[in-house]
Design a protein around this motif. Structure first.
Motif, PDB file in Angstrom:
ATOM      1  N   PHE A   1       0.841  -1.202   0.000  1.00  0.00           N
ATOM      2  CA  PHE A   1       0.000   0.000   0.000  1.00  0.00           C
ATOM      3  C   PHE A   1       0.873   1.248   0.000  1.00  0.00           C
ATOM      4  CE2 PHE A   1      -2.435   3.400   1.899  1.00  0.00           C
ATOM      5  CZ  PHE A   1      -3.698   3.259   1.349  1.00  0.00           C
ATOM      6  N   ILE A   2       1.893   1.258   0.872  1.00  0.00           N
ATOM      7  CA  ILE A   2       2.805   2.410   0.955  1.00  0.00           C
ATOM      8  C   ILE A   2       3.582   2.579  -0.345  1.00  0.00           C
ATOM      9  CG2 ILE A   2       4.837   3.313   2.130  1.00  0.00           C
ATOM     10  CD1 ILE A   2       3.797   2.006   4.699  1.00  0.00           C
ATOM     11  N   ILE A   3       4.042   1.452  -0.932  1.00  0.00           N
ATOM     12  CA  ILE A   3       4.781   1.530  -2.199  1.00  0.00           C
ATOM     13  C   ILE A   3       3.897   2.138  -3.287  1.00  0.00           C
ATOM     14  CG2 ILE A   3       5.817   0.154  -4.048  1.00  0.00           C
ATOM     15  CD1 ILE A   3       6.772  -1.801  -1.886  1.00  0.00           C
ATOM     16  N   THR A   4       2.652   1.699  -3.350  1.00  0.00           N
ATOM     17  CA  THR A   4       1.719   2.230  -4.354  1.00  0.00           C
ATOM     18  C   THR A   4       1.537   3.730  -4.202  1.00  0.00           C
ATOM     19  OG1 THR A   4       0.534   0.117  -4.398  1.00  0.00           O
ATOM     20  CG2 THR A   4      -0.611   2.025  -5.301  1.00  0.00           C
ATOM     21  N   ILE A   5       1.315   4.167  -2.965  1.00  0.00           N
ATOM     22  CA  ILE A   5       1.076   5.598  -2.712  1.00  0.00           C
ATOM     23  C   ILE A   5       2.313   6.420  -3.032  1.00  0.00           C
ATOM     24  CG2 ILE A   5       0.623   7.295  -0.909  1.00  0.00           C
ATOM     25  CD1 ILE A   5      -1.841   5.782  -1.830  1.00  0.00           C
ATOM     26  N   LEU A   6       3.477   5.949  -2.578  1.00  0.00           N
ATOM     27  CA  LEU A   6       4.711   6.719  -2.793  1.00  0.00           C
ATOM     28  C   LEU A   6       5.068   6.792  -4.276  1.00  0.00           C
ATOM     29  CD1 LEU A   6       6.962   5.545   0.189  1.00  0.00           C
ATOM     30  CD2 LEU A   6       5.729   7.706  -0.070  1.00  0.00           C
ATOM     31  N   CYS A   7       4.910   5.685  -5.011  1.00  0.00           N
ATOM     32  CA  CYS A   7       5.208   5.695  -6.445  1.00  0.00           C
ATOM     33  C   CYS A   7       4.270   6.652  -7.176  1.00  0.00           C
ATOM     34  CB  CYS A   7       5.081   4.286  -7.024  1.00  0.00           C
ATOM     35  SG  CYS A   7       6.419   3.170  -6.568  1.00  0.00           S
ATOM     36  N   PHE A   8       2.995   6.592  -6.845  1.00  0.00           N
ATOM     37  CA  PHE A   8       2.014   7.472  -7.505  1.00  0.00           C
ATOM     38  C   PHE A   8       2.302   8.934  -7.185  1.00  0.00           C
ATOM     39  CE2 PHE A   8      -1.975   9.843  -7.323  1.00  0.00           C
ATOM     40  CZ  PHE A   8      -2.459   9.644  -8.610  1.00  0.00           C
TER      41      PHE A   8
ATOM     42  N   LYS B   1      12.781   8.407 -14.406  1.00  0.00           N
ATOM     43  CA  LYS B   1      12.317   8.123 -13.045  1.00  0.00           C
ATOM     44  C   LYS B   1      10.806   7.918 -13.022  1.00  0.00           C
ATOM     45  CE  LYS B   1      14.123  11.488 -10.552  1.00  0.00           C
ATOM     46  NZ  LYS B   1      14.516  12.209  -9.324  1.00  0.00           N
ATOM     47  N   ILE B   2      10.064   8.743 -13.800  1.00  0.00           N
ATOM     48  CA  ILE B   2       8.613   8.588 -13.846  1.00  0.00           C
ATOM     49  C   ILE B   2       8.222   7.226 -14.398  1.00  0.00           C
ATOM     50  CG2 ILE B   2       6.521   9.411 -15.014  1.00  0.00           C
ATOM     51  CD1 ILE B   2       7.623  12.251 -14.775  1.00  0.00           C
ATOM     52  N   MET B   3       8.917   6.774 -15.442  1.00  0.00           N
ATOM     53  CA  MET B   3       8.614   5.459 -16.003  1.00  0.00           C
ATOM     54  C   MET B   3       8.904   4.361 -14.990  1.00  0.00           C
ATOM     55  SD  MET B   3       9.695   5.614 -20.044  1.00  0.00           S
ATOM     56  CE  MET B   3      11.327   6.317 -19.789  1.00  0.00           C
ATOM     57  N   GLY B   4      10.006   4.493 -14.252  1.00  0.00           N
ATOM     58  CA  GLY B   4      10.322   3.515 -13.212  1.00  0.00           C
ATOM     59  C   GLY B   4       9.276   3.519 -12.108  1.00  0.00           C
ATOM     60  N   LEU B   5       8.850   4.730 -11.705  1.00  0.00           N
ATOM     61  CA  LEU B   5       7.824   4.836 -10.662  1.00  0.00           C
ATOM     62  C   LEU B   5       6.494   4.259 -11.129  1.00  0.00           C
ATOM     63  CD1 LEU B   5       8.655   8.423  -9.370  1.00  0.00           C
ATOM     64  CD2 LEU B   5       8.910   6.302  -8.069  1.00  0.00           C
ATOM     65  N   LEU B   6       6.136   4.505 -12.387  1.00  0.00           N
ATOM     66  CA  LEU B   6       4.882   3.964 -12.916  1.00  0.00           C
ATOM     67  C   LEU B   6       4.931   2.436 -12.987  1.00  0.00           C
ATOM     68  CD1 LEU B   6       4.015   6.500 -15.772  1.00  0.00           C
ATOM     69  CD2 LEU B   6       3.000   6.316 -13.505  1.00  0.00           C
ATOM     70  N   LEU B   7       6.100   1.893 -13.322  1.00  0.00           N
ATOM     71  CA  LEU B   7       6.236   0.442 -13.336  1.00  0.00           C
ATOM     72  C   LEU B   7       6.053  -0.122 -11.927  1.00  0.00           C
ATOM     73  CD1 LEU B   7       6.900  -2.157 -14.845  1.00  0.00           C
ATOM     74  CD2 LEU B   7       9.340  -1.699 -14.429  1.00  0.00           C
ATOM     75  N   GLY B   8       6.711   0.519 -10.944  1.00  0.00           N
ATOM     76  CA  GLY B   8       6.537   0.093  -9.557  1.00  0.00           C
ATOM     77  C   GLY B   8       5.094   0.246  -9.100  1.00  0.00           C
ATOM     78  N   LEU B   9       4.456   1.344  -9.526  1.00  0.00           N
ATOM     79  CA  LEU B   9       3.054   1.580  -9.182  1.00  0.00           C
ATOM     80  C   LEU B   9       2.169   0.469  -9.741  1.00  0.00           C
ATOM     81  CD1 LEU B   9       0.613   3.335  -8.266  1.00  0.00           C
ATOM     82  CD2 LEU B   9       0.824   4.557 -10.442  1.00  0.00           C
ATOM     83  N   ALA B  10       2.393   0.094 -11.003  1.00  0.00           N
ATOM     84  CA  ALA B  10       1.566  -0.936 -11.639  1.00  0.00           C
ATOM     85  C   ALA B  10       1.733  -2.280 -10.921  1.00  0.00           C
ATOM     86  CB  ALA B  10       1.941  -1.069 -13.110  1.00  0.00           C
ATOM     87  N   ILE B  11       2.975  -2.644 -10.605  1.00  0.00           N
ATOM     88  CA  ILE B  11       3.218  -3.929  -9.943  1.00  0.00           C
ATOM     89  C   ILE B  11       2.582  -3.951  -8.553  1.00  0.00           C
ATOM     90  CG2 ILE B  11       5.010  -5.435  -9.004  1.00  0.00           C
ATOM     91  CD1 ILE B  11       6.820  -4.495 -11.305  1.00  0.00           C
TER      92      ILE B  11
END
Length: 687
Positions: free
Chosen positions: A19-26, A253-263
């Motif tokens: 949950f925290i990873i999703t919020i922080l990546c977004f 960095k945005i692409m990396g964050l979006l990938l982390g967000l999706a996972i």
């Protein structure tokens, strides 16, 4: 092994981590994106640009300089501007049209006359302003001319030359070769159009300067030279490289964050609502929220985020607050979205909605009505079943509609027979009988009407007497009192013959509301009558007006906060005393404040000014109306006049009239002024 993995993957700790990873990546992705959009002017194209000369920044600077030079050459000279040479008939005509539009909203405008018939009167009334148009336009052109010169002077490392043959503007010399010595230049004249470096012509924004240079080429003798020195180019090229590096790195960095967000988000979707010990979906207290409200809150959070970002953007504080705001709103939003996911898994996405609950209960109600065998069965069949039947038999809808029309006509004939019978009974034929061949509800109604004989004349007399009293009352009051009274009469008449208890209760509720409204209007009318007749005792004493107003505003603080109004009070530092009756004066002020609470624009400011003007004290209350004040101050002071022409508010229209009368019986003066949507109330009291 599977059991251990399930205990780990479905544990509360794992859910919290993802949950925290999703919020922080977004949140981080949004923050970086807004950083590029805001601080770097949405310049994503810089990533694929090969040089500064192919970028937007170079074209922006060049275009601005060309615009300024084009403006100067069009003005020609200060002398030309002062002589009116830069003016066009279109500009003068446009300003006259603006004046005429002001005239159309004035009292002197006659809407019954045509444009040509009104125009001479307009020219007569606005003669002075029409004569000033040319001078004002000349002064505007002169200011534009001088500001353009100053702007060109502020450029460092730029040489320019522009000439139309008669007028020349330059900070260098008239020599092409001189300009071509610099690392970047532009040459535009009738014989040559050259830019250097040549790659500038391949810039995707090159069209920004093409219209300006094209317009210069259309004049036979116009020449334009621009040269950029290293002093101008070097810092901009350095900035271009830094921006390119930053934006490129940020996009990665945005692409990396979006990938982390999706996972992380997909993993949350899989495990949310699940527990290691079973495969069921477990709901919590948040999931008790109706799906409709959940979706509405999600939309509200999205709207709040955009609103907050726009506000911060307006206040120039977006980059210091976008991360925490996005973090909070995204956290709340993800909780709601995961609740929707759990309902999807549980198969209750539809059933747990308020809409489904209401329609389900309505269906049960219809079913109960049908099973009861009452008249409700026929109403339900007509209102619901028949349209459905037409939809299901669309291939033969003419037949279905024909049958429906035949049945409707038959019922209309029965209704007309009852109506005619009622008309005859009303006209005195109390022994008339209504005979219907059918045995339905209309037949039962006809039988009930036929049984009404005793007391009919008395009822008619009472009704006529009641109508006469109502007519006298309506004659003696205004439209505002007539409206609730008419509503009461209407619903009382409906209630007399209403058999449906639910409708009857609804009628009673409406009657109660209108009666309360009528009481308020009557009380206001009584108070207005007393005030205007001077039948109120006045006990004048020495009053500190500032203290009176301050204390009163304190008592109304909850009301002020509720409407999000901001009161600004200006008054002398010394105490200001007046001779007045404290209770009556506050009643008048309270009427004005009540008027503000009803009609002021929410979130606006209200100004209270107290001024010592010699032997008198002036109190001015100003506010912005939420309604368009297309009414004169004289009309607004009339009784039963309100600022909202739609009369949708609950005011009686007597507040200003009562305030005026109360002030006048205290030997004061009261007036109001209207300027657009600005409402100003002025009270003058003796010291």
């Amino acid at each position: 092994m599977d059991i251990k993995w399930k205990k780990f993957s479905h544990s509360l700790l794992t859910k919290i981590v993802f949950f925290i990873i999703t919020i922080l990546c977004f949140t981080a992705a949004i923050t970086l994106f807004l950083d590029i959009v805001g601080l770097h002017h949405n310049d994503f194209d810089i990533v694929v640009e090969d040089s500064y000369y192919l970028g937007r920044e170079y074209m922006q600077d060049s275009s601005q300089i060309i615009d300024n030079l084009t403006t100067l050459i069009n003005f020609k000279s200060e002398e030309n501007i002062l002589n009116g040479g830069a003016l066009t008939e279109e500009e003068i005509s446009r300003e006259e049209d603006n004046l005429f539009r002001d005239f159309e909203h004035s009292k002197r405008f006659n809407p019954k006359l045509s444009y040509k018939e009104n125009y001479p009167l307009f020219q007569e009334i606005y003669a002075d302003k029409i004569a000033q148009i040319k001078d004002e336009l000349i002064q505007a052109d002169l200011r534009n001319y001088n500001s353009t010169l100053r702007e060109l002077e502020n450029y460092r490392g730029v040489f320019y030359y522009v000439s139309d043959g008669d007028n020349t503007f330059t900070n260098g010399i008239n020599n092409k070769e001189y300009f071509k010595k610099y690392p970047s230049y532009m040459i535009f004249d009738k014989s040559e159009q050259t830019v250097y470096p040549e790659e500038i012509s391949k810039n995707k924004y090159y069209y920004w300067i093409v219209p300006d240079t094209s317009s210069l080429e259309q004049t036979n003798n116009t020449t334009l030279y621009i040269a950029f020195t290293d002093d101008f180019l070097d810092p901009r090229i350095d900035d271009w490289y830094r921006n390119k590096e930053f934006i490129t790195y940020s996009l990665y960095k945005i692409m990396g964050l979006l990938l982390g967000l999706a996972i992380a988000f997909l993993y949350l979707i899989v495990i949310v609502g699940r527990k290691p010990e079973d495969d069921g979906v477990h709901l919590n207290f948040i999931d008790k929220l109706y799906i409709d409200f959940n979706i509405a809150l999600c939309l509200l959070l999205i709207g709040s985020w955009f609103g907050a970002i726009n506000f911060l953007l307006f206040e120039n504080r977006i980059f210091e607050a976008v991360f925490p705001i996005t973090l909070v709103i995204a956290t709340l939003g993800l909780i709601l979205v995961l609740s929707l996911v759990k309902h999807i898994k549980n198969g209750t996405l539809i059933k747990h909605s308020l809409t489904y609950t209401i329609f389900h209960k309505l269906f049960i109600f219809i079913k109960d009505v049908y099973n009861s065998g009452s008249v409700g069965v026929k109403i339900v069949l007509i209102v619901i079943a028949y349209p459905l039947l037409v939809a299901l038999t669309f291939f033969m809808f003419p037949v279905t509609i024909g049958i429906g029309v035949w049945l409707a006509l038959k019922k209309v004939q029965e209704f007309n027979a009852i109506k005619e019978g009622v008309e005859k009974v009303k006209d005195g034929g109390i022994h008339h009988k209504i005979n219907l061949a059918s045995s339905g509800e209309f037949a039962k109604l006809a039988a009930d009407i036929n049984s009404i004989t005793d007391g009919l004349n008395k009822a008619v007399d009472n009704e006529l007497k009641s109508e006469r009293l109502k007519t006298e009352l309506i004659t003696n009051v205004s439209h505002d009192i007539r409206t609730p009274l008419t509503s009461i009469i209407t619903y009382v008449d409906l209630l007399k013959n209403e058999k449906d208890q639910a409708k009857a209760e609804g009628y009673i509720t409406i009657i109660e509301q209108k009666a309360e409204r009528l009481k308020i209007l009557t009380d206001d009318l009584f108070e207005a009558s007393k005030a205007s007749s001077g039948n109120i005792p006045v006990n004048c004493e020495k009053i500190d007006i500032v203290s009176l107003i301050t204390q009163g505003l304190g008592e109304l603080d909850d009301k002020i906060k509720e409407q999000k109004l901001e009161f600004k009070m200006n008054h002398p530092q010394d105490k200001v005393y007046i001779e007045a009756d404290g209770k009556l004066l506050w009643r008048a002020l309270e009427n004005l404040l009540s008027n503000i609470f009803k009609y002021a624009l929410d979130g606006s400011r209200v100004y209270l000014d107290v001024a010592d003007i010699g032997t008198e004290v002036r109190i001015v209350i100003k506010n912005i109306s939420a309604y368009e004040l297309n009414i004169s101050s004289t009309e607004l002071l009339e009784r039963f006049k309100r600022g909202d022409e739609a009369r949708s508010g609950q005011g009686s229209g007597l507040g200003l009239s009562i305030a005026k009368s109360l002030i006048e019986i205290q030997k004061g003066r009261f007036n109001i002024e209207i300027d657009g949507d600005l409402f100003k109330a002025i009270i003058i009291m003796p010291k």
